[in-house]
Structure formats: structure tokens, C-alpha cells
Design an enzyme around this catalytic site. Structure first.
Site, PDB file in Angstrom:
ATOM      1  N   TYR A   1      25.420 -23.896  43.431  1.00  0.00           N
ATOM      2  CA  TYR A   1      25.856 -23.912  42.033  1.00  0.00           C
ATOM      3  C   TYR A   1      25.359 -22.625  41.380  1.00  0.00           C
ATOM      4  CZ  TYR A   1      26.713 -26.301  37.540  1.00  0.00           C
ATOM      5  OH  TYR A   1      27.173 -26.643  36.301  1.00  0.00           O
TER       6      TYR A   1
ATOM      7  N   ARG B   1      37.943 -18.061  32.820  1.00  0.00           N
ATOM      8  CA  ARG B   1      36.599 -17.809  32.245  1.00  0.00           C
ATOM      9  C   ARG B   1      35.578 -18.435  33.185  1.00  0.00           C
ATOM     10  NH1 ARG B   1      32.633 -20.536  31.792  1.00  0.00           N
ATOM     11  NH2 ARG B   1      32.876 -21.984  30.067  1.00  0.00           N
TER      12      ARG B   1
ATOM     13  N   LYS C   1      31.367 -27.875  41.556  1.00  0.00           N
ATOM     14  CA  LYS C   1      31.196 -28.990  40.612  1.00  0.00           C
ATOM     15  C   LYS C   1      31.397 -30.322  41.334  1.00  0.00           C
ATOM     16  CE  LYS C   1      30.672 -26.804  36.551  1.00  0.00           C
ATOM     17  NZ  LYS C   1      29.683 -27.036  35.510  1.00  0.00           N
TER      18      LYS C   1
ATOM     19  N   GLU D   1      37.701 -27.201  33.741  1.00  0.00           N
ATOM     20  CA  GLU D   1      36.508 -26.373  33.949  1.00  0.00           C
ATOM     21  C   GLU D   1      36.860 -24.896  33.852  1.00  0.00           C
ATOM     22  OE1 GLU D   1      33.395 -28.073  34.820  1.00  0.00           O
ATOM     23  OE2 GLU D   1      32.683 -26.122  34.130  1.00  0.00           O
ATOM     24  N   ASP D   2      36.118 -24.196  33.049  1.00  0.00           N
ATOM     25  CA  ASP D   2      36.200 -22.735  32.989  1.00  0.00           C
ATOM     26  C   ASP D   2      37.598 -22.188  32.707  1.00  0.00           C
ATOM     27  OD1 ASP D   2      33.528 -23.071  33.415  1.00  0.00           O
ATOM     28  OD2 ASP D   2      33.377 -21.750  35.147  1.00  0.00           O
TER      29      ASP D   2
ATOM     30  N   ASP E   1      34.348 -30.074  30.594  1.00  0.00           N
ATOM     31  CA  ASP E   1      32.924 -29.947  30.895  1.00  0.00           C
ATOM     32  C   ASP E   1      32.261 -28.894  30.010  1.00  0.00           C
ATOM     33  OD1 ASP E   1      30.615 -30.404  32.430  1.00  0.00           O
ATOM     34  OD2 ASP E   1      31.084 -28.703  33.726  1.00  0.00           O
ATOM     35  N   ASP E   2      32.948 -27.788  29.765  1.00  0.00           N
ATOM     36  CA  ASP E   2      32.344 -26.686  29.003  1.00  0.00           C
ATOM     37  C   ASP E   2      32.198 -27.037  27.525  1.00  0.00           C
ATOM     38  OD1 ASP E   2      32.253 -24.758  31.245  1.00  0.00           O
ATOM     39  OD2 ASP E   2      34.410 -25.105  31.198  1.00  0.00           O
TER      40      ASP E   2
ATOM     41  N   ASN F   1      25.640 -18.411  31.764  1.00  0.00           N
ATOM     42  CA  ASN F   1      25.531 -18.332  33.226  1.00  0.00           C
ATOM     43  C   ASN F   1      26.363 -17.176  33.756  1.00  0.00           C
ATOM     44  OD1 ASN F   1      24.018 -20.782  33.447  1.00  0.00           O
ATOM     45  ND2 ASN F   1      25.893 -21.905  33.050  1.00  0.00           N
TER      46      ASN F   1
END
Ligand SMILES: NC(=O)C1=CN([C@@H]2O[C@H](COP(=O)(O)OP(=O)(O)OC[C@H]3O[C@@H](n4cnc5c(N)ncnc54)[C@H](OP(=O)(O)O)[C@@H]3O)[C@@H](O)[C@H]2O)C=CC1
Ligand SMILES: CC(=O)C(=O)O
Ligand SMILES: [Mg+2]
Length: 648
Positions: free
Chosen positions: A196, A249, A267, A339-340, A362-363, A504
Site C-alpha cells: 500500500y 488522481r 485497496k 477510488e482516486d 473512499d477519498d 500520499n
């Protein structure tokens, strides 16, 4: 009793004549089976056993042991499930629907060693080696799974370069899934940074060069109009959770296009390791609409479409087809985790599909829930209630505004003050400065609720001096933006400044743990999105926490799945925050931590799952009835075990 012509059976299962095992009349043919079956209550599970073949016909599956995990709520009818089960009829060259509520796949001998879901390597026993045609295919020694774990850990520790450790872990996952999960679960603190953040970030940047095996589904513009067929190419049929990205992203690393696949893969491995969701129920997906990353477009090893990103209607249509197809294929209770995605799509997708699908961003949502939990437990150190604090963010995108909204919601619930009022405790700075009323016309919709009345301020340091926050949160994706002056100013305003550098991977963290402790003379309560080692300062050891949505989404997802929940509600995020905060022990507080250690994550996830499920039942959104009496125990009982099973 199962009766299926053996030739058809093996052909359907993709087993060629060469690898089929001897099958004399009436002879028990010992092969390892994965049986996805459903009992009379409509519960499905994975079993292992052997088949009896008589007159070239598979007659029975010999006493399969109890299901590894209950995966379908009672209300699901066998017929509904069967609609989702397809196999290729290679003889006819057509797709055939199985109208019985089970499907079987077979592996034995050499193929068993090449089947990561069932392979045990040197841990196959003498009996299993005889029964499953493994004699001679393995050296004579037989080792326990724990010794295999020890050996793998030893091997992984030999690598100095994190990306090599990552590749070794991915190789293991593709070779022996149970060993991969056992290793990851047993050594989660050490290996989380490998599979991760931060290493997964580098893996995505170099994904084209290190690509070996497809680990998920790639849905590009070329698959437009065929997404349902593409889904059927995936070997698993009983999918419960999809993590999907379009790669625009990836962490704070920007647009990595198709190479963002490392993120859904990572994930979902946490869904299993930390949340106990079966690996076979997890599907990583990358939607490839191109990339605007010139470096990747010019990289000969890039694995995605070589074109600029499709936008507008073309983009919307592909996503819409995907969302319809996955619901048609896997049903209403499929959890889809976004996600992202870049924020210009993320908020709209969540709003659009939140009404029709079980979706979770999630973000925006997971991050909000984990940060709120950290703030709730930080109150132990700083005192007061959330309403007594002032919050300043650097970064007003998905993570920043998502967290801001959940904080305001929680304060509103605690104080009965309207949300419009409680939002005024929260301030955000974006790349153009403090978000204020005079900028309202030019702000994206998700920033508008935060445009309070104030004179414009360009720089973070000036905003810190003016707003005098008690809590400073970094969600900018830009490293080293919490400068010495910023941290020192926070420390001059507050006895115990709360500083969270959430961006991150590590390179993008707003400040390091060492900087936070040093510049605040050891007074900061600090946590970061990617892990930092403990810091020694003036003879004292400071242990930074990891404020990462990995604490939330695995347990959150398990809670939704085990209760058959059909929609996500903000109150479930609040419930998850409280559950996580409640898992911080006095011993953790004594070490200065606001999050519990990841070593206890499965227990923590069970508590989060139970709280989320309880909220879902309360809101009437859970379909698994009746509600289990003890939801924590139930969550634990649903969790995937990485221990080997005995194959008879
Ligand atoms: N720890 C965790 O669990 C999580 C961490 N993250 C991390 O948070 C970061 C941001 O993610 P996300 O919110 O989704 O990204 P977004 O792109 O949605 O938001 C980024 C925000 O940062 C602002 N920004 C960019 N550069 C600067 C700068 N130099 N100064 C001030 N503000 C700046 C942007 O401003 P503008 O709007 O003007 O462009 C935007 O508001 C990423 O690094 C990600 O890895 C994300 C989710 C979870
Ligand atoms: C942790 C996470 O989801 C992110 O950085 O995007
Ligand atoms: Mg993310």
C-alpha cells in the site's frame, strides 16, 4: 447430487484432456474443487472436496466441509444468483447460463500448483500429494504454513528496494494466495507500506515496466458497448466489492492513466487482509479513457490507451455502461468503491450513482471517517468538544471538503446547531488561497459551502495567523507545504497543536513526523497519510499515527456486505468513526497515539463493520434478515481465513 457429463464438465471448466486425471468407472476421482454453491437458505460459500465419477459422469461432490464464509444473505434466491453464473461452452462456442445454483472448477496435479487460490506449495501433506497427483512435482519436504510465512518474510527482508519487496509480494499473491494473506495479516505493520502507500505509488508510476499478470479488469474506450461481456471474462462470478479508478488522481501523484490499476489491486488486498472479505469476491477495475500524462504517453512500456483523456459525454457514457453492467451482473448489493478519480468527476459520480447503486467514495467519505475518528480521540489530549475547535485545511478537494463536511455534520449532531453554522468552524485554503465569500462565483460547487465572509488571504502562513486554528490538516497533495514557520506558528497558538499531513505517498506529505515534533518542541499531536518511523526528540520517543482511510474502508465494506445493505448513508460514516475511535486503548493514548495500531486491525474492522451494519438496520437499509444478535461476532464469523484447508 450432481450429475454432469464428465467431458462437458471438464470442457466447461476449461480443463483440457491432457490435464484430466484417470477416471475409471465407479472410481473416486480425487480433484480439488472450488464449489460455489448455495444452501436452502440461499447462502453461498466456497468448499473443497472430491468428486465421484461413474460411467464418465460426475456423480457427487463428496462431503464438502462447511462454507468458508457466508457471502449471500438469506433473501437472495438461488435463481437470482444463478442468473449471474456463466460458463463458456467451448464445444458450442456459445455462452451458456447454468440454471443450477452452483458452479465448479477443478484443479489437480501440476495445475493445482499453478492455481494460486488453492496452491499450498510445500505445505501439501503426504496424503494430499497422493490424492491430488502431486507426487514428484514437489521436493519431499513438507512444511507448515507458519514456516512458509517465516521464509517469505526472510526473503522479502533481503530486498533493500521497496519496489522489489512489492514485486515479491505480488508474485506471492499470484502463486499462493493464502500464504500472501497470512503473511500480510501476521506482519501487517511491516508489510502495509509495501503493498500500500507509499510503495504502491511507485508501483503505479512504473506499472508498465513491472507488469506481469493482469490482476484486475481493464475497461477501456475500446470495450464500449461490450462491458457486460468483458465482466463475464473475469473468472469469479460472485463479486461483492469492486474498487474502480480511472487513474486520474493516483494518490498525490496525479494522472497515471491505466497504470492506476495498482490502487484498486492494493485497496482490495486490504479488503481481504484487514476486513476479511473473500479475495474471490473482490474485483479490481481500471477504466481507461486515456491519460493527459505526456510522460506516460511517450513511455514505450505504458500499458494504457495512447490518447488524451476522453471527457464529457464520451466519458459519461462509458461510466454509465459500466455502472449498469456491474449491477446487472452482480446485483443490487454489489459495493462499488470509487477510488482516486479527479475531483471534477468524483463528486458528480458519487451524487449520481449514490441514488441508484451501493457506492462509496473512499477519498471523500472514507478519509472523512478516519480523520473524524482521529479528532475524536485527539480530544483526549487537547480537551473540549469538537465544537470548541477551529479547523484549517490546506487543500480543498475530495479529501479536504469531505472531511470538513463530516466534521461539521458531527458538530451539528452534537450541538443541534444547523449545518450552515457548524461549517463556519472550518476553513479551507486551495491553490489560490483562503476560500472566502468574495471568490464564490469562481469556486467549484464543492467549495462553495466553505466560502465564509473574510478578506482574501493568499498564503497558508497568513491564514494560520489570522484563523488561529487548533487543528491543521493537509490534503493538498503537495509535499513540504507545512513549513517550519507554519508549524512553529501552530505551536505558538496552541499548547498541543493537532497537525495531520494526510497527503500520499510520503514524498507528498505536508511535513514529516520529525519536522512536526521538532518544530513544535515535541508538542504536536501528529498523524500522516503514509507511515513515518518513530522520532527521537530530546530523549523522548514520539510515535506518529497513520491517518489513512485503510482503517475505515475494509470494515466499512464488510459491514455493508454482511448486512446486505443497499445504500450508503452519512450516518454510517459517523458510526464508523465512533467505532474506530472507541478502539483506541489507554495504552495507545499513553504512547501518544490517536489511532490504534494496525496489528489489531481485524478486530477493529469487526467493530467498524458491526457499527455500520447496526446503523444500516436502524435506517432500514439492510436486507439481510433477521438481524444477527451479536453483530461483532457475526462480522468475525464472516471473515476470510488465510489458513490452509485440508484437501481430502
Ligand atoms: N490519508 C488518506 O487517507 C488520504 C489521503 N489523500 C491524499 O490527499 C491528497 C489530496 O487528495 P484529494 O483531495 O483527492 O485531491 P484533490 O485534487 O481533490 O484536491 C487537492 C486540493 O489541494 C489544493 N492544492 C493543490 N496544490 C496546492 C498548493 N500548492 N497549495 C494549496 N493548495 C493546493 C487543490 O487546489 P485547487 O482546488 O485550487 O486546485 C485542491 O483543492 C492526495 O495526496 C491524496 O493522496 C486522499 C485521500 C485519503
Ligand atoms: C489513501 C488514499 O486513498 C489516497 O491517498 O488517495
Ligand atoms: Mg485514494
Amino acid at each position: 447430487m450432481i450429475s454432469l457429463n464428465r467431458t462437458t464438465f471438464l470442457t466447461q471448466m476449461g480443463v483440457s484432456g491432457a490435464c484430466s486425471t484417470p477416471s475409471g468407472t465407479g472410481r473416486r476421482q480425487p480433484v480439488v474443487l472450488k464449489v460455489v454453491s448455495m444452501d436452502s437458505n440461499g447462502r453461498a460459500g466456497e468448499r473443497s472436496g472430491s468428486v465421484v465419477v461413474e460411467n464418465n459422469t460426475v456423480k457427487e461432490i463428496a462431503k464438502p466441509p462447511s462454507p468458508v464464509v457466508e457471502v449471500e444473505p438469506k433473501s437472495t434466491s438461488a435463481a437470482a444468483w444463478a442468473q449471474n453464473a456463466y460458463v463458456e461452452d467451448s464445444a458450442a462456442g456459445t455462452e451458456e447460463q447454468i440454471m443450477t445454483p452452483w458452479s465448479v472448477s477443478v484443479a489437480s496435479g501440476y495445475n493445482l500448483l499453478r492455481d494460486p487460490r488453492h496452491n499450498k506449495g510445500l505445505a501439501f501433506t503426504e496424503k494430499e500429494r497422493d490424492a491430488h497427483y502431486l507426487r514428484g512435482l514437489l521436493p519431499p519436504t513438507i512444511v507448515a504454513q507458519n514456516l512458509q510465512v517465516k521464509k517469505m518474510l526472510h526473503n522479502i527482508r533481503q530486498y533493500q528496494v521497496p519496489l522489489q519487496k512489492y514485486m515479491a509480494m505480488m508474485d506471492l499473491q499470484e502463486r499462493n494466495e493464502k500464504l500472501f494473506y497470512k503473511l500480510l495479516i501476521d506482519h501487517v505493520e511491516e508489510l502495509l507500506p509495501v503493498v500500500y502507500t507509499p510503495t504502491v505509488g511507485e508501483a503505479c508510476q512504473k506499472y508498465g515496466s513491472i507488469f506481469r499478470q493482469p490482476q484486475g479488469l481493464y475497461i477501456s474506450l475500446r470495450e464500449k458497448g461490450k462491458i457486460l461481456e468483458v465482466l463475464r471474462n473475469w473468472p469469479e462470478k460472485n463479486i461483492q466489492v469492486i474498487v474502480v479508478t480511472d487513474g486520474e488522481r493516483i494518490l498525490g501523484l496525479g494522472d497515471l492513466g491505466c497504470q492506476g490499476m495498482g490502487i484498486p489491486v492494493g485497496k482490495l488486498s486490504l479488503y481481504t487482509a484487514l476486513g476479511g472479505v473473500r479475495p474471490s469476491a473482490c474485483l479490481p477495475v481500471t477504466i481507461d479513457v486515456g491519460t493527459n500524462n505526456e510522460e506516460l504517453l511517450n513511455d514505450e512500456f505504458y500499458i494504457g490507451l495512447r490518447q488524451k483523456r476522453a471527457t464529457g459525454q464520451e466519458y459519461a457514457e462509458l461510466i454509465d455502461e459500466f455502472m449498469s453492467a456491474v449491477k446487472q451482473c452482480y446485483g443490487e448489493k454489489l459495493l462499488i468503491q470509487f477510488e482516486d478519480f479527479a475531483n471534477h468527476n468524483a463528486f458528480d459520480l458519487l451524487a449520481k450513482y449514490g441514488a441508484t447503486h451501493l457506492v462509496f467514495n473512499d477519498d471523500i467519505q472514507g478519509t472523512a471517517s478516519v480523520v473524524l475518528a482521529g479528532l475524536i480521540s485527539a480530544l483526549k489530549f487537547v480537551g473540549g468538544s469538537l465544537a470548541d475547535h477551529r479547523f484549517l485545511f490546506l487543500g480543498a478537494g475530495e479529501a479536504g471538503t469531505g472531511i470538513a463536511e463530516l466534521i461539521a455534520l458531527e458538530i451539528s449532531k452534537q450541538t443541534n446547531a444547523p449545518l450552515e453554522e457548524t461549517r463556519k468552524k472550518v476553513w479551507l485554503v486551495d491553490s489560490k488561497g483562503l476560500i472566502v465569500g468574495s471568490r464564490k462565483d469562481t469556486l467549484q460547487h464543492f467549495k462553495k459551502p466553505w466560502a465564509h465572509d473574510h478578506k482574501p488571504i493568499k498564503k497558508l502562513i497568513d491564514a494560520v495567523k489570522e484563523i488561529k486554528p487548533t487543528v491543521l490538516i493537509g490534503t493538498s497533495g503537495v509535499g513540504r507545504t507545512f513549513t517550519k514557520e507554519v508549524v512553529e506558528t501552530m505551536a505558538s497558538i496552541n499548547d498541543k497543536p493537532i497537525i495531520l499531513s494526510l497527503s500520499n505517498p510520503t514524498s507528498q506529505s505536508e511535513c514529516t513526523a520529525e519536522e512536526a515534533y521538532k518544530w513544535s518542541q515535541g508538542r504536536a499531536i501528529f498523524a500522516s497519510g503514509s507511515p513515518f518511523d518513530p522520532v527521537k526528540y530530546k530523549g523522548k520517543v514520539f510515535v506518529p499515527g497513520q491517518a489513512n482511510n485503510a482503517y475505515i474502508f475494509p470494515g466499512f465494506g464488510l459491514g455493508l456486505i454482511m448486512s446486505g445493505t443497499i445504500r450508503v448513508h452519512d450516518d454510517m460514516l459517523l458510526a464508523a468513526s465512533e467505532a474506530l475511535a472507541s478502539q483506541v486503548s489507554q495504552e495507545d493514548f499513553d504512547r501518544g497515539l490517536i489511532y490504534p495500531p494496525f496489528t489489531n486491525i481485524r478486530k477493529i474492522s469487526a467493530h467498524i463493520a458491526a457499527s455500520v451494519a447496526a446503523k444500516a438496520y436502524e435506517l432500514g437499509l439492510a436486507t439481510r434478515l433477521p438481524q444477527p444478535k451479536d453483530l461483532v461476532k457475526y462480522a468475525e464469523s464472516c471473515m476470510y481465513s488465510p489458513s490452509y484447508q485440508n484437501y481430502r
